[in-house]
Motif scaffolding. Sequence first.
Motif, mmCIF file in Angstrom:
data_model
loop_
_atom_site.group_PDB
_atom_site.id
_atom_site.type_symbol
_atom_site.label_atom_id
_atom_site.label_comp_id
_atom_site.label_asym_id
_atom_site.label_seq_id
_atom_site.Cartn_x
_atom_site.Cartn_y
_atom_site.Cartn_z
ATOM 1 N N LEU A 53 18.961 29.070 -38.525
ATOM 2 C CA LEU A 53 18.885 29.664 -37.184
ATOM 3 C C LEU A 53 17.956 30.865 -37.155
ATOM 4 O O LEU A 53 17.189 31.045 -36.204
ATOM 5 C CB LEU A 53 20.276 30.087 -36.701
ATOM 6 C CG LEU A 53 21.165 28.993 -36.135
ATOM 7 C CD1 LEU A 53 22.496 29.584 -35.673
ATOM 8 C CD2 LEU A 53 20.497 28.258 -34.999
ATOM 9 N N GLU A 54 18.035 31.700 -38.199
ATOM 10 C CA GLU A 54 17.112 32.844 -38.283
ATOM 11 C C GLU A 54 15.660 32.346 -38.339
ATOM 12 O O GLU A 54 14.785 32.904 -37.683
ATOM 13 C CB GLU A 54 17.413 33.709 -39.508
ATOM 14 C CG GLU A 54 18.700 34.486 -39.430
ATOM 15 C CD GLU A 54 18.671 35.613 -38.406
ATOM 16 O OE1 GLU A 54 17.586 36.022 -37.938
ATOM 17 O OE2 GLU A 54 19.765 36.098 -38.071
ATOM 18 N N ALA A 55 15.423 31.303 -39.125
ATOM 19 C CA ALA A 55 14.065 30.755 -39.244
ATOM 20 C C ALA A 55 13.580 30.193 -37.909
ATOM 21 O O ALA A 55 12.413 30.375 -37.540
ATOM 22 C CB ALA A 55 14.009 29.690 -40.332
ATOM 23 N N VAL A 56 14.463 29.524 -37.166
ATOM 24 C CA VAL A 56 14.091 29.012 -35.842
ATOM 25 C C VAL A 56 13.674 30.176 -34.941
ATOM 26 O O VAL A 56 12.648 30.106 -34.260
ATOM 27 C CB VAL A 56 15.249 28.204 -35.208
ATOM 28 C CG1 VAL A 56 15.011 27.954 -33.721
ATOM 29 C CG2 VAL A 56 15.435 26.877 -35.945
ATOM 30 N N ASP A 57 14.453 31.254 -34.945
ATOM 31 C CA ASP A 57 14.098 32.430 -34.143
ATOM 32 C C ASP A 57 12.740 32.993 -34.562
ATOM 33 O O ASP A 57 11.917 33.341 -33.720
ATOM 34 C CB ASP A 57 15.159 33.523 -34.261
ATOM 35 C CG ASP A 57 16.427 33.206 -33.494
ATOM 36 O OD1 ASP A 57 16.394 32.310 -32.615
ATOM 37 O OD2 ASP A 57 17.456 33.842 -33.776
ATOM 38 N N ILE A 58 12.515 33.097 -35.856
ATOM 39 C CA ILE A 58 11.238 33.614 -36.368
ATOM 40 C C ILE A 58 10.087 32.714 -35.937
ATOM 41 O O ILE A 58 9.048 33.195 -35.478
ATOM 42 C CB ILE A 58 11.301 33.756 -37.909
ATOM 43 C CG1 ILE A 58 12.284 34.873 -38.282
ATOM 44 C CG2 ILE A 58 9.917 33.997 -38.496
ATOM 45 C CD1 ILE A 58 12.724 34.854 -39.740
ATOM 46 N N ARG A 114 9.982 30.645 -33.386
ATOM 47 C CA ARG A 114 9.797 30.710 -31.925
ATOM 48 C C ARG A 114 9.089 31.986 -31.500
ATOM 49 O O ARG A 114 8.374 31.996 -30.504
ATOM 50 C CB ARG A 114 11.132 30.596 -31.204
ATOM 51 C CG ARG A 114 11.659 29.186 -31.215
ATOM 52 C CD ARG A 114 12.852 29.042 -30.331
ATOM 53 N NE ARG A 114 13.165 27.634 -30.155
ATOM 54 C CZ ARG A 114 14.249 27.202 -29.567
ATOM 55 N NH1 ARG A 114 15.125 28.061 -29.090
ATOM 56 N NH2 ARG A 114 14.457 25.916 -29.448
ATOM 57 N N ARG A 115 9.289 33.087 -32.241
ATOM 58 C CA ARG A 115 8.609 34.346 -31.915
ATOM 59 C C ARG A 115 7.174 34.356 -32.388
ATOM 60 O O ARG A 115 6.369 35.147 -31.897
ATOM 61 C CB ARG A 115 9.354 35.521 -32.546
ATOM 62 C CG ARG A 115 10.665 35.847 -31.885
ATOM 63 C CD ARG A 115 11.219 37.169 -32.377
ATOM 64 N NE ARG A 115 11.170 37.338 -33.810
ATOM 65 C CZ ARG A 115 12.214 37.236 -34.638
ATOM 66 N NH1 ARG A 115 13.399 36.944 -34.158
ATOM 67 N NH2 ARG A 115 12.075 37.417 -35.922
ATOM 68 N N GLY A 116 6.853 33.517 -33.374
ATOM 69 C CA GLY A 116 5.511 33.506 -33.948
ATOM 70 C C GLY A 116 4.468 33.075 -32.941
ATOM 71 O O GLY A 116 4.694 32.217 -32.098
ATOM 72 N N ALA A 117 3.315 33.707 -33.031
ATOM 73 C CA ALA A 117 2.217 33.384 -32.124
ATOM 74 C C ALA A 117 1.589 32.054 -32.535
ATOM 75 O O ALA A 117 0.962 31.952 -33.579
ATOM 76 C CB ALA A 117 1.178 34.495 -32.149
ATOM 77 N N GLY A 118 1.795 31.049 -31.732
ATOM 78 C CA GLY A 118 1.161 29.759 -31.972
ATOM 79 C C GLY A 118 1.711 28.994 -33.155
ATOM 80 O O GLY A 118 1.080 28.065 -33.627
ATOM 81 N N GLU A 119 2.878 29.386 -33.663
ATOM 82 C CA GLU A 119 3.457 28.675 -34.802
ATOM 83 C C GLU A 119 4.009 27.332 -34.333
ATOM 84 O O GLU A 119 4.728 27.258 -33.345
ATOM 85 C CB GLU A 119 4.580 29.489 -35.451
ATOM 86 C CG GLU A 119 4.161 30.866 -35.889
ATOM 87 C CD GLU A 119 3.200 30.877 -37.062
ATOM 88 O OE1 GLU A 119 2.719 29.819 -37.472
ATOM 89 O OE2 GLU A 119 2.931 31.966 -37.565
ATOM 90 N N ALA A 120 3.675 26.286 -35.055
ATOM 91 C CA ALA A 120 4.141 24.955 -34.707
ATOM 92 C C ALA A 120 5.529 24.721 -35.281
ATOM 93 O O ALA A 120 5.781 25.009 -36.440
ATOM 94 C CB ALA A 120 3.171 23.916 -35.265
ATOM 95 N N MET A 121 6.427 24.219 -34.443
ATOM 96 C CA MET A 121 7.758 23.892 -34.925
ATOM 97 C C MET A 121 8.095 22.487 -34.454
ATOM 98 O O MET A 121 8.021 22.184 -33.270
ATOM 99 C CB MET A 121 8.809 24.883 -34.431
ATOM 100 C CG MET A 121 10.163 24.604 -35.030
ATOM 101 S SD MET A 121 11.416 25.899 -34.815
ATOM 102 C CE MET A 121 11.224 26.404 -33.143
#
Length: 140
Positions: free
Chosen positions: A40-45, A47-54
Motif C-alpha cells: 500500500l505504501e508503494a502504491v501511494d509512492i 501514484r505520487r510519482g511524476a509520470g510513474e507507470a503503474m
Amino acid sequence: METRESSQSNEPCTSPSSGEGDDPDTAACDLVTVPFRQGLEAVDILRRGAGEAMGPVLHDGGCATLGFLVPAGTAAGWDVPGSICTETDGRGLRLNPEPPVAGSDWLLPPGEADLATDPVVLRRALGEAARMIEAADGCQ
C-alpha cells in the motif's frame, strides 16, 4: 549495498506463445508479491510519482499481500528482500476484469492502469516504502 537495476520496462506483458503483447486477454506477466502494508505504501509512492507507470495491482482476500503485475521476464533478475517475483508464463493470469485467483480482487484493475509496472520504478518504491515503515515503527 549493491542494487541491481532491471533492464525491463513497463512494456505490455507478452504472450508466451507469440512473444507479443497485442492481446491483453492472453498476456503473460510476472507477479511481484509483497506484504500488504509495504504494498500500500508503494502504491501511494507510485501514484505520487511524476509520470510513474503503474500496472494492475491485486490483493488477496485476507489483505495479507499485494501483487504488482510486471513485464514477463522480471522474475529472472528480481532480488528485492521481503518480496517474491513469480513467473506466471501465462498460467491462469489474464488481464481481464475478473481477478485471476479465487479469493483475490483488484486494488487497481486492468483498464484503469498501464499494462505492467516498471520493475525499476517498483523496486525504488518498495525500498522507500520499507524505509518509511521502519521509521514509523521505530517511533512507536
